[in-house]
Design a protein around this motif. Structure first.
Motif, PDB file in Angstrom:
ATOM      1  N   GLY A  30       2.981   5.847  -7.556  1.00  0.00           N
ATOM      2  CA  GLY A  30       2.085   6.445  -8.540  1.00  0.00           C
ATOM      3  C   GLY A  30       2.112   7.963  -8.577  1.00  0.00           C
ATOM      4  O   GLY A  30       1.589   8.563  -9.516  1.00  0.00           O
ATOM      5  N   LEU A  31       2.726   8.591  -7.567  1.00  0.00           N
ATOM      6  CA  LEU A  31       2.667  10.056  -7.468  1.00  0.00           C
ATOM      7  C   LEU A  31       3.307  10.750  -8.664  1.00  0.00           C
ATOM      8  O   LEU A  31       2.802  11.730  -9.175  1.00  0.00           O
ATOM      9  CB  LEU A  31       3.362  10.529  -6.187  1.00  0.00           C
ATOM     10  N   LEU A  89      -2.228   8.945  -0.311  1.00  0.00           N
ATOM     11  CA  LEU A  89      -1.285   9.158  -1.410  1.00  0.00           C
ATOM     12  C   LEU A  89      -1.903   8.682  -2.722  1.00  0.00           C
ATOM     13  O   LEU A  89      -1.834   9.367  -3.745  1.00  0.00           O
ATOM     14  CB  LEU A  89       0.010   8.376  -1.154  1.00  0.00           C
ATOM     15  N   SER A  90      -2.530   7.488  -2.667  1.00  0.00           N
ATOM     16  CA  SER A  90      -3.199   6.973  -3.872  1.00  0.00           C
ATOM     17  C   SER A  90      -4.311   7.924  -4.310  1.00  0.00           C
ATOM     18  O   SER A  90      -4.461   8.197  -5.507  1.00  0.00           O
ATOM     19  CB  SER A  90      -3.814   5.596  -3.605  1.00  0.00           C
ATOM     20  N   LEU A  91      -5.052   8.419  -3.336  1.00  0.00           N
ATOM     21  CA  LEU A  91      -6.173   9.309  -3.643  1.00  0.00           C
ATOM     22  C   LEU A  91      -5.686  10.565  -4.369  1.00  0.00           C
ATOM     23  O   LEU A  91      -6.363  11.076  -5.250  1.00  0.00           O
ATOM     24  CB  LEU A  91      -6.898   9.702  -2.351  1.00  0.00           C
ATOM     25  N   TYR A  92      -4.460  11.007  -4.032  1.00  0.00           N
ATOM     26  CA  TYR A  92      -3.908  12.203  -4.680  1.00  0.00           C
ATOM     27  C   TYR A  92      -3.786  11.996  -6.184  1.00  0.00           C
ATOM     28  O   TYR A  92      -4.224  12.819  -6.976  1.00  0.00           O
ATOM     29  CB  TYR A  92      -2.546  12.575  -4.086  1.00  0.00           C
ATOM     30  N   PHE A  93      -3.195  10.844  -6.595  1.00  0.00           N
ATOM     31  CA  PHE A  93      -3.042  10.709  -8.048  1.00  0.00           C
ATOM     32  C   PHE A  93      -4.349  10.363  -8.759  1.00  0.00           C
ATOM     33  O   PHE A  93      -4.518  10.690  -9.933  1.00  0.00           O
ATOM     34  CB  PHE A  93      -1.868   9.808  -8.463  1.00  0.00           C
ATOM     35  N   LYS A 153       0.798   3.115 -16.052  1.00  0.00           N
ATOM     36  CA  LYS A 153       1.636   2.968 -14.849  1.00  0.00           C
ATOM     37  C   LYS A 153       0.861   3.363 -13.595  1.00  0.00           C
ATOM     38  O   LYS A 153       1.008   2.742 -12.541  1.00  0.00           O
ATOM     39  CB  LYS A 153       2.910   3.800 -14.981  1.00  0.00           C
ATOM     40  N   ILE A 154       0.033   4.391 -13.704  1.00  0.00           N
ATOM     41  CA  ILE A 154      -0.801   4.799 -12.568  1.00  0.00           C
ATOM     42  C   ILE A 154      -1.715   3.645 -12.162  1.00  0.00           C
ATOM     43  O   ILE A 154      -1.846   3.316 -10.979  1.00  0.00           O
ATOM     44  CB  ILE A 154      -1.620   6.069 -12.917  1.00  0.00           C
ATOM     45  N   SER A 191       0.837  -1.211   0.000  1.00  0.00           N
ATOM     46  CA  SER A 191       0.000   0.000   0.000  1.00  0.00           C
ATOM     47  C   SER A 191       0.873   1.263   0.000  1.00  0.00           C
ATOM     48  O   SER A 191       0.517   2.259  -0.637  1.00  0.00           O
ATOM     49  CB  SER A 191      -0.970  -0.006   1.175  1.00  0.00           C
ATOM     50  N   LEU A 192       2.012   1.204   0.692  1.00  0.00           N
ATOM     51  CA  LEU A 192       2.926   2.359   0.688  1.00  0.00           C
ATOM     52  C   LEU A 192       3.566   2.557  -0.685  1.00  0.00           C
ATOM     53  O   LEU A 192       3.608   3.669  -1.213  1.00  0.00           O
ATOM     54  CB  LEU A 192       4.018   2.175   1.753  1.00  0.00           C
ATOM     55  N   VAL A 193       4.059   1.449  -1.261  1.00  0.00           N
ATOM     56  CA  VAL A 193       4.700   1.526  -2.581  1.00  0.00           C
ATOM     57  C   VAL A 193       3.696   1.968  -3.642  1.00  0.00           C
ATOM     58  O   VAL A 193       4.000   2.801  -4.502  1.00  0.00           O
ATOM     59  CB  VAL A 193       5.327   0.155  -2.955  1.00  0.00           C
ATOM     60  N   GLY A 194       2.469   1.417  -3.560  1.00  0.00           N
ATOM     61  CA  GLY A 194       1.428   1.799  -4.511  1.00  0.00           C
ATOM     62  C   GLY A 194       1.078   3.272  -4.420  1.00  0.00           C
ATOM     63  O   GLY A 194       0.738   3.912  -5.417  1.00  0.00           O
TER      64      GLY A 194
END
Length: 340
Positions: A164-165, A283-287, A172-173, A157-160
């Motif tokens: 993606g940022l 972080l995921s939500l940001y991208f 890739k996203i 979850s951290l890497v994902g």
């Protein structure tokens, strides 16, 4: 192409329905061998490289699965998947399944392979190819290492989130989004398998919805998504809501698995773990938000007088978007029924 696709489906189904380790391995091998020509259909060095990377990682993971089941059969005399595994075998199996799925820290092949293949192939890899390893995890969860899965889930979850940022390519996203979602599934897999199955199904439907939207609008980069509105305003709204659902925002379907997993992990006293995972989902939500912003709130600089593309009949059938899009947006009120 149809023969290859049916072989791909057969491989997954053999793995899902087998109780013998050799049959599970045969299914995985069929699956891998069928998708290699699908990845390398584009006669381009990039797709050949992607196919080679995919083949090497999957072959290594399959060999590990075969090796773990052989050592287990050597020690116990049983090839049954549901029987308990001996200690070196279950660690090998855990690592092999993580490699098959693309869980961090064994995730490096996934973004590369997806970027090197076409949109449709990327869609197959992120959805259909996850079913066989997940069914093996579901069958063997009592024998696998819980702590390794929790750690890998957190890492994924951290890497994902972090990975993606900085990406501009939609494929890739989606690859990093896939890694993050698989991380959530990995953490719950050792605690409640019915939530794992539900999470997998919802993930498959949401990813299908987003990928079909991207395929229809031919959006390969973030810049391409700015012209979605000129193609179809309805598609823009569907894409916006599907992406937000994939991010896990409350009124949408994507919130169900996150909510239930958080609740279950808090009940099990994994407070620090779930706090870190919730932070990584931001972080995921940001991208996802960045994608929705370019899709729905910006227009590409137009030199022509008209805002709309010429209304040709769309090349790809749009009928298939309706069902996954509807489910990936409106399913939240059904949560009590899903839980039963």
């Amino acid at each position: 192409y149809m023969i290859i696709l049916s072989t791909l489906a057969t491989g997954t189904i053999i793995t899902m329905t087998s109780y013998h380790w050799l049959m599970a391995w045969v299914g995985l091998e069929l699956n891998t061998l069928a998708i290699i020509p699908i990845i390398s259909t584009m006669h381009h060095p990039r797709s050949t490289e992607a196919a080679t990377k995919y083949f090497l990682t999957q072959a290594a993971a399959s060999a590990l699965i075969l090796f773990s089941s052989m050592t287990n059969a050597w020690n116990t005399g049983s090839w049954d998947i549901t029987q308990p595994l001996t200690s070196p075998s279950y660690i090998l199996l855990t690592m092999a399944l993580a490699m098959k799925l693309g869980l961090a820290p064994l995730h490096f092949w996934l973004p590369e392979v997806i970027q090197g293949s076409t949109m449709t192939t990327a869609f197959i890899i992120t959805t259909w190819q996850k079913i066989a390893p997940m069914s093996l995890i579901f069958l063997t969860m009592n024998n696998l290492s819980t702590s390794i899965f929790l750690l890998m889930g957190l890492l994924s979850s951290l890497v994902g989130g972090w990975g993606g940022l900085n990406q501009t390519q939609t494929r890739k996203i989606m690859a990093y989004s896939s890694i993050a979602h698989l991380g959530w599934m990995a953490t719950i897999s050792s605690i409640m398998t019915n939530i794992l199955i539900m999470n997998l199904l919802i993930y498959l439907i949401m990813t299908t919805s987003v990928f079909l939207s991207l395929i229809t609008s031919k959006s390969k980069t973030i810049q391409d998504t700015t012209s979605t509105w000129t193609l179809s305003p309805t598609l823009t709204i569907i894409m916006l809501l599907s992406l937000l659902s994939l991010g896990g925002l409350p009124p949408l379907t994507g919130f169900i698995p996150k909510w239930l997993i958080m609740e279950e992990l808090i009940l099990q006293n994994f407070n620090l773990l779930i706090s870190m995972m919730a932070a990584s989902s931001l972080l995921s939500l940001y991208f996802y938000l960045r994608l929705t912003y370019t899709t729905a709130l910006t227009l590409s600089p137009n030199t022509t007088q008209t805002k709309f593309k010429w209304r040709f009949y769309p090349n790809t059938p749009t009928m298939f978007i309706t069902a996954p899009a509807t489910i990936s947006i409106f399913l939240l009120p059904m949560t009590p029924l899903i839980l039963l």
